[in-house]
Write an enzyme that holds these catalytic residues in place. Structure first.
Site, PDB file in Angstrom:
ATOM      1  N   TYR A 183       0.838  -1.215   0.000  1.00  0.00           N
ATOM      2  CA  TYR A 183       0.000   0.000   0.000  1.00  0.00           C
ATOM      3  C   TYR A 183       0.869   1.260   0.000  1.00  0.00           C
ATOM      4  O   TYR A 183       0.726   2.139  -0.845  1.00  0.00           O
ATOM      5  CB  TYR A 183      -0.900  -0.054   1.234  1.00  0.00           C
ATOM      6  CG  TYR A 183      -1.647   1.201   1.624  1.00  0.00           C
ATOM      7  CD1 TYR A 183      -2.800   1.593   0.948  1.00  0.00           C
ATOM      8  CD2 TYR A 183      -1.231   1.973   2.716  1.00  0.00           C
ATOM      9  CE1 TYR A 183      -3.507   2.724   1.342  1.00  0.00           C
ATOM     10  CE2 TYR A 183      -1.935   3.092   3.117  1.00  0.00           C
ATOM     11  CZ  TYR A 183      -3.073   3.470   2.427  1.00  0.00           C
ATOM     12  OH  TYR A 183      -3.766   4.584   2.824  1.00  0.00           O
ATOM     13  N   ASN A 212      -3.814   9.076  10.551  1.00  0.00           N
ATOM     14  CA  ASN A 212      -4.868   8.450  11.356  1.00  0.00           C
ATOM     15  C   ASN A 212      -6.006   9.399  11.738  1.00  0.00           C
ATOM     16  O   ASN A 212      -6.157   9.770  12.912  1.00  0.00           O
ATOM     17  CB  ASN A 212      -4.259   7.763  12.583  1.00  0.00           C
ATOM     18  CG  ASN A 212      -3.399   6.567  12.177  1.00  0.00           C
ATOM     19  OD1 ASN A 212      -2.291   6.743  11.672  1.00  0.00           O
ATOM     20  ND2 ASN A 212      -3.888   5.369  12.347  1.00  0.00           N
ATOM     21  N   TYR A 329      -3.406 -10.678  11.416  1.00  0.00           N
ATOM     22  CA  TYR A 329      -3.397 -10.197  10.025  1.00  0.00           C
ATOM     23  C   TYR A 329      -2.910 -11.238   9.022  1.00  0.00           C
ATOM     24  O   TYR A 329      -3.050 -11.050   7.816  1.00  0.00           O
ATOM     25  CB  TYR A 329      -2.473  -8.977   9.887  1.00  0.00           C
ATOM     26  CG  TYR A 329      -2.987  -7.701  10.511  1.00  0.00           C
ATOM     27  CD1 TYR A 329      -4.075  -7.020   9.971  1.00  0.00           C
ATOM     28  CD2 TYR A 329      -2.361  -7.142  11.626  1.00  0.00           C
ATOM     29  CE1 TYR A 329      -4.527  -5.827  10.526  1.00  0.00           C
ATOM     30  CE2 TYR A 329      -2.800  -5.946  12.188  1.00  0.00           C
ATOM     31  CZ  TYR A 329      -3.889  -5.298  11.630  1.00  0.00           C
ATOM     32  OH  TYR A 329      -4.330  -4.114  12.175  1.00  0.00           O
TER      33      TYR A 329
HETATM   34  N1  LIG Z   1      -8.774   7.713   7.269  1.00  0.00           N
HETATM   35  C1  LIG Z   1      -7.484   7.886   7.393  1.00  0.00           C
HETATM   36  O1  LIG Z   1      -6.977   8.118   8.488  1.00  0.00           O
HETATM   37  C2  LIG Z   1      -6.559   7.833   6.231  1.00  0.00           C
HETATM   38  C3  LIG Z   1      -5.196   7.778   6.516  1.00  0.00           C
HETATM   39  C4  LIG Z   1      -4.301   7.775   5.461  1.00  0.00           C
HETATM   40  C5  LIG Z   1      -4.752   7.838   4.167  1.00  0.00           C
HETATM   41  N2  LIG Z   1      -6.066   7.900   3.905  1.00  0.00           N
HETATM   42  C6  LIG Z   1      -6.468   7.957   2.493  1.00  0.00           C
HETATM   43  O2  LIG Z   1      -7.623   8.777   2.345  1.00  0.00           O
HETATM   44  C7  LIG Z   1      -8.476   8.253   1.350  1.00  0.00           C
HETATM   45  C8  LIG Z   1      -9.886   8.052   1.902  1.00  0.00           C
HETATM   46  O3  LIG Z   1      -9.823   7.239   3.047  1.00  0.00           O
HETATM   47  P1  LIG Z   1     -11.106   6.835   3.910  1.00  0.00           P
HETATM   48  O4  LIG Z   1     -10.620   6.651   5.288  1.00  0.00           O
HETATM   49  O5  LIG Z   1     -12.234   7.754   3.641  1.00  0.00           O
HETATM   50  O6  LIG Z   1     -11.411   5.383   3.296  1.00  0.00           O
HETATM   51  P2  LIG Z   1     -12.792   4.725   2.843  1.00  0.00           P
HETATM   52  O7  LIG Z   1     -12.490   3.302   2.521  1.00  0.00           O
HETATM   53  O8  LIG Z   1     -13.847   4.984   3.851  1.00  0.00           O
HETATM   54  O9  LIG Z   1     -13.154   5.523   1.520  1.00  0.00           O
HETATM   55  C9  LIG Z   1     -12.686   5.205   0.243  1.00  0.00           C
HETATM   56  C10 LIG Z   1     -13.870   5.225  -0.701  1.00  0.00           C
HETATM   57  O10 LIG Z   1     -13.389   5.000  -2.030  1.00  0.00           O
HETATM   58  C11 LIG Z   1     -14.319   4.169  -2.708  1.00  0.00           C
HETATM   59  N3  LIG Z   1     -13.639   3.472  -3.795  1.00  0.00           N
HETATM   60  C12 LIG Z   1     -12.586   2.612  -3.678  1.00  0.00           C
HETATM   61  N4  LIG Z   1     -12.258   2.128  -4.894  1.00  0.00           N
HETATM   62  C13 LIG Z   1     -13.114   2.696  -5.784  1.00  0.00           C
HETATM   63  C14 LIG Z   1     -13.273   2.580  -7.188  1.00  0.00           C
HETATM   64  N5  LIG Z   1     -12.488   1.760  -7.908  1.00  0.00           N
HETATM   65  N6  LIG Z   1     -14.231   3.298  -7.787  1.00  0.00           N
HETATM   66  C15 LIG Z   1     -15.052   4.108  -7.061  1.00  0.00           C
HETATM   67  N7  LIG Z   1     -14.942   4.265  -5.723  1.00  0.00           N
HETATM   68  C16 LIG Z   1     -13.990   3.557  -5.097  1.00  0.00           C
HETATM   69  C17 LIG Z   1     -14.808   3.195  -1.631  1.00  0.00           C
HETATM   70  O11 LIG Z   1     -16.053   2.611  -2.002  1.00  0.00           O
HETATM   71  C18 LIG Z   1     -14.895   4.101  -0.413  1.00  0.00           C
HETATM   72  O12 LIG Z   1     -16.192   4.641  -0.263  1.00  0.00           O
HETATM   73  C19 LIG Z   1      -7.795   6.982   0.843  1.00  0.00           C
HETATM   74  O13 LIG Z   1      -7.071   7.274  -0.315  1.00  0.00           O
HETATM   75  C20 LIG Z   1      -6.854   6.599   1.958  1.00  0.00           C
HETATM   76  O14 LIG Z   1      -5.725   5.883   1.473  1.00  0.00           O
HETATM   77  C21 LIG Z   1      -6.988   7.863   4.909  1.00  0.00           C
HETATM   78  O1  LIG Z   2      -7.800  -4.776  16.639  1.00  0.00           O
HETATM   79  C1  LIG Z   2      -6.728  -4.182  16.390  1.00  0.00           C
HETATM   80  C2  LIG Z   2      -6.531  -3.417  15.199  1.00  0.00           C
HETATM   81  C3  LIG Z   2      -5.326  -2.781  15.008  1.00  0.00           C
HETATM   82  N1  LIG Z   2      -4.325  -2.856  15.936  1.00  0.00           N
HETATM   83  C4  LIG Z   2      -3.058  -2.093  15.750  1.00  0.00           C
HETATM   84  O2  LIG Z   2      -3.397  -0.714  15.791  1.00  0.00           O
HETATM   85  C5  LIG Z   2      -2.493   0.054  14.980  1.00  0.00           C
HETATM   86  C6  LIG Z   2      -3.276   0.950  14.045  1.00  0.00           C
HETATM   87  O3  LIG Z   2      -3.989   0.176  13.133  1.00  0.00           O
HETATM   88  P1  LIG Z   2      -4.925   0.773  11.969  1.00  0.00           P
HETATM   89  O4  LIG Z   2      -5.820  -0.343  11.547  1.00  0.00           O
HETATM   90  O5  LIG Z   2      -5.596   2.008  12.377  1.00  0.00           O
HETATM   91  O6  LIG Z   2      -3.920   1.053  10.778  1.00  0.00           O
HETATM   92  P2  LIG Z   2      -2.520   1.793  10.661  1.00  0.00           P
HETATM   93  O7  LIG Z   2      -2.434   2.996  11.535  1.00  0.00           O
HETATM   94  O8  LIG Z   2      -1.440   0.784  10.849  1.00  0.00           O
HETATM   95  O9  LIG Z   2      -2.563   2.182   9.134  1.00  0.00           O
HETATM   96  C7  LIG Z   2      -3.490   3.113   8.625  1.00  0.00           C
HETATM   97  O10 LIG Z   2      -2.753   4.284   8.542  1.00  0.00           O
HETATM   98  C8  LIG Z   2      -3.049   5.285   7.644  1.00  0.00           C
HETATM   99  C9  LIG Z   2      -3.859   4.897   6.433  1.00  0.00           C
HETATM  100  O11 LIG Z   2      -3.145   4.986   5.249  1.00  0.00           O
HETATM  101  C10 LIG Z   2      -4.648   3.677   6.505  1.00  0.00           C
HETATM  102  O12 LIG Z   2      -5.913   4.048   6.953  1.00  0.00           O
HETATM  103  C11 LIG Z   2      -4.024   2.601   7.323  1.00  0.00           C
HETATM  104  O13 LIG Z   2      -2.996   2.049   6.542  1.00  0.00           O
HETATM  105  C12 LIG Z   2      -1.562  -0.970  14.312  1.00  0.00           C
HETATM  106  O14 LIG Z   2      -0.385  -1.068  15.064  1.00  0.00           O
HETATM  107  C13 LIG Z   2      -2.339  -2.283  14.430  1.00  0.00           C
HETATM  108  O15 LIG Z   2      -1.492  -3.416  14.452  1.00  0.00           O
HETATM  109  C14 LIG Z   2      -4.523  -3.607  17.098  1.00  0.00           C
HETATM  110  O16 LIG Z   2      -3.622  -3.711  17.953  1.00  0.00           O
HETATM  111  N2  LIG Z   2      -5.714  -4.235  17.291  1.00  0.00           N
END
Ligand SMILES: NC(=O)c1ccc[n+]([C@@H]2O[C@H](COP(=O)([O-])OP(=O)(O)OC[C@H]3O[C@@H](n4cnc5c(N)ncnc54)[C@H](O)[C@@H]3O)[C@@H](O)[C@H]2O)c1
Ligand SMILES: O=c1ccn([C@@H]2O[C@H](COP(=O)(O)OP(=O)(O)O[C@H]3OC[C@@H](O)[C@H](O)[C@H]3O)[C@@H](O)[C@H]2O)c(=O)[nH]1
Length: 388
Positions: A183, A212, A329
Site C-alpha cells: 500500500y 490516522n 493479520y
Molecule cells: N482515514 C485515514 O486516516 C486515512 C489515513 C491515510 C490515508 N487515507 C487515504 O484517504 C483516502 C480516503 O480514506 P477513507 O478513510 O475515507 O477510506 P474509505 O475506505 O472509507 O473511503 C474510500 C472510498 O473510495 C471508494 N472506492 C474505492 N475504490 C473505488 C473505485 N475503484 N471506484 C469508485 N470508488 C472507489 C470506496 O467505495 C470508499 O467509499 C484513501 O485514499 C486513503 O488511502 C486515509
Molecule cells: O484490533 C486491532 C486493530 C489494530 N491494531 C493495531 O493498531 C495500529 C493501528 O492500526 P490501523 O488499523 O488504524 O492502521 P494503521 O495505523 O497501521 O494504518 C493506517 O494508517 C493510515 C492509512 O493509510 C490507513 O488508513 C491505514 O494504513 C496498528 O499497530 C495495528 O497493528 C490492534 O492492535 N488491534
C-alpha cells in the site's frame, strides 16, 4: 452569507464544481457534509457505494439537493470518468483500498487500487488542465530512522530521528516479502507520478498525507454493516470489541505508536486547501495531530474508559488480550513504529492547527458508535444464526 466568503488572502471565493472520487467513504462523507452545509460549491460525488452519504442525497427536498449529484461508478472501468473530471474545476481523489488487513492478504488489489486505478485520474486532470487534490497517506514514511537504533540509544529521544517531515524524511519500507508495504509503496509511486506531472506538464496538484483521521462513520462494525469476518481499522476493531463486551485485541503487545486527529479538525484543513489554491498547489501536506500520541495499548485503555462512561456499562474482567500479528493479520504483516507529523508546512501555507484532544474526540466518536450500533449488536448477539 455564502457570497461573503473570502480566502486567506482576503479574495472572494468563487463557487466551484468539485469532482469527488470516493465521496461515499469515511473522509468523503464528512467532506461532502461540510461543503454542502457551509459553502456554495457543487459536488459530483463518485463512488461504488453511497450508504454514508444517503442523509445528504435524500430526500430531494433538502435545500442543497441541486448542489450534489451522485454517480455510482467504479473508476477501474467506467467511460464516464473523464467527462465528469472535465465538468469540474477541481478533482479530489479519495478512492482506495486502505485497510491494513488487505495489504498483505490482497496485495494485487491493493497495488491496483492505489496506483493503477489512480493513473487515469491523474492523466485526465493533467490533459484537461484541472486541479487535483490527491489523498496519499502517512504510511509513505514507513518506519522511523530511530526504530533502527539500539533500544537503549539516547538518540531515540531526539525528534530528528522520528518526527516526519514532508521535504526531509526518507520513506523506509520493509522487505518485499512483508507485503504490508504494498500500500505504502503504491501510494509513494503515485505521489512521485503526480509530482512529475506537476514538474513536466504543469499539473496543479496538492497531495494530502492523513495521519490516522478518526471519527463517526469510519469503516464498519463486522457482522452489522460489514462482513462478519472483515477486519476494519483500529477504531472500528476496538469499537466492535467494546460493543460486544469482549477484550480488545492488542497486536504484538500494542507497542506501536500513533497520533490520532479528529475527522472534523482534519476536514477544516482540506477546506483550506480547496479554497486557497495559490497556497496549496504544488504542496504535500501532513495532516495530523502531533499532540495526540499514544501507544495502541494506551488507545485501548482510553477507549475502554470512555466507552464505559458513555454507555453506562460495567467493566469486563479482562479488558485487553494480546494476539500475534500473524494470527491477527496473517503472513506478511509489518508495522509503522511511530508517526508524529511535522506541521511546519501546513502551518506556514494554510495556518491550520488541530484543536481536539484525544479524549474529546473519543468521547464524541464513541457516543456515536454506541447510539448507532448498540441495539443492533445486542440483537445480533442474542440471535447469532440468521433467520434465513
Ligand atoms: N482515514 C485515514 O486516516 C486515512 C489515513 C491515510 C490515508 N487515507 C487515504 O484517504 C483516502 C480516503 O480514506 P477513507 O478513510 O475515507 O477510506 P474509505 O475506505 O472509507 O473511503 C474510500 C472510498 O473510495 C471508494 N472506492 C474505492 N475504490 C473505488 C473505485 N475503484 N471506484 C469508485 N470508488 C472507489 C470506496 O467505495 C470508499 O467509499 C484513501 O485514499 C486513503 O488511502 C486515509
Ligand atoms: O484490533 C486491532 C486493530 C489494530 N491494531 C493495531 O493498531 C495500529 C493501528 O492500526 P490501523 O488499523 O488504524 O492502521 P494503521 O495505523 O497501521 O494504518 C493506517 O494508517 C493510515 C492509512 O493509510 C490507513 O488508513 C491505514 O494504513 C496498528 O499497530 C495495528 O497493528 C490492534 O492492535 N488491534
Amino acid at each position: 452569507m455564502a457570497a461573503a466568503r473570502v480566502d486567506l488572502d482576503g479574495r472572494p471565493i468563487r463557487p466551484m464544481t468539485i469532482c469527488m472520487i470516493g465521496a461515499g467513504g469515511f473522509i468523503g462523507s464528512h467532506l461532502c457534509e461540510k461543503l454542502l452545509m457551509e459553502t456554495p460549491h457543487k459536488i459530483l460525488a463518485l463512488d461504488v457505494y453511497n450508504d454514508k452519504i444517503k442523509h445528504l442525497l435524500e430526500p430531494d427536498s433538502l435545500h442543497w439537493s441541486d448542489r450534489i449529484q451522485f454517480h455510482r461508478l467504479n473508476i477501474k472501468h467506467d467511460s464516464r470518468l473523464e467527462g465528469l473530471i472535465r465538468m469540474a474545476d477541481l478533482t479530489i481523489n479519495l478512492a482506495a483500498i486502505c485497510t491494513p488487513a488487505d495489504y498483505n492478504t490482497r496485495p494485487l488489489d491493493t497495488i491496483y487500487s492505489n496506483f493503477i486505478d489512480a493513473l487515469p485520474v491523474v492523466k485526465y486532470c493533467s490533459e484537461n488542465n484541472k486541479r487535483l487534490i490527491h489523498f496519499s497517506t502517512c504510511e509513505v514514511y514507513g518506519k522511523t530512522i530511530g526504530s533502527f537504533l539500539p533500544k537503549e540509544s539516547p538518540l531515540r529521544q531526539d525528534p530528528s530521528y522520528y518526527v516526519l517531515k514532508e521535504d526531509d524524511s526518507p520513506c523506509i519500507f520493509g522487505p518485499i516479502e512483508k507485503q504490508r508495504w504494498s500500500y505504502a509503496c503504491a501510494k509513494q509511486l503515485i505521489e512521485r507520478l503526480i509530482y512529475a506531472e506537476g514538474a513536466e506538464n504543469g499539473l496543479e496538484f496538492t497531495i494530502v498525507r492523513p495521519f490516522n483521521w478518526i471519527g463517526p462513520r469510519m469503516d464498519f462494525i463486522p457482522g452489522i454493516d460489514g462482513p462478519s469476518e472483515g477486519v476494519p481499522r483500529v477504531l472500528a476493531c476496538f469499537s466492535n470489541n467494546l460493543l460486544r463486551r469482549e477484550p480488545l485485541k492488542l497486536v504484538d503487545g500494542g507497542q506501536s505508536q500513533r497520533t490520532f486527529v479528529y475527522i472534523k479538525d482534519a476536514i477544516e484543513a482540506v477546506m483550506l486547501m480547496i479554497e486557497n489554491p495559490a497556497r496549496a498547489n504544488g504542496q504535500i501536506f501532513n495532516v495530523g495531530n502531533p499532540h495526540n500520541e499514544v501507544t495502541v495499548r494506551q488507545l485501548a485503555e482510553m477507549m475502554t474508559e470512555v466507552y464505559l462512561k458513555v454507555s453506562g456499562e460495567p467493566p469486563i474482567e479482562s479488558p485487553t488480550i494480546d494476539v500475534s500479528s500473524k494470527e491477527f493479520y496473517g503472513e506478511g504483516y509489518d508495522d509503522s513504529d511511530k508517526r508524529i507529523p511535522d506541521m511546519t508546512i501546513i502551518n506556514r501555507q494554510l495556518g491550520w492547527n488541530p484543536k481536539t484532544s484525544l479524549w474529546d474526540l473519543l468521547e464524541s466518536t464513541l457516543t456515536y458508535q454506541h447510539r448507532t450500533y448498540a441495539d443492533a449488536v445486542r440483537k445480533a448477539m442474542a440471535n447469532p444464526i440468521p433467520s434465513s
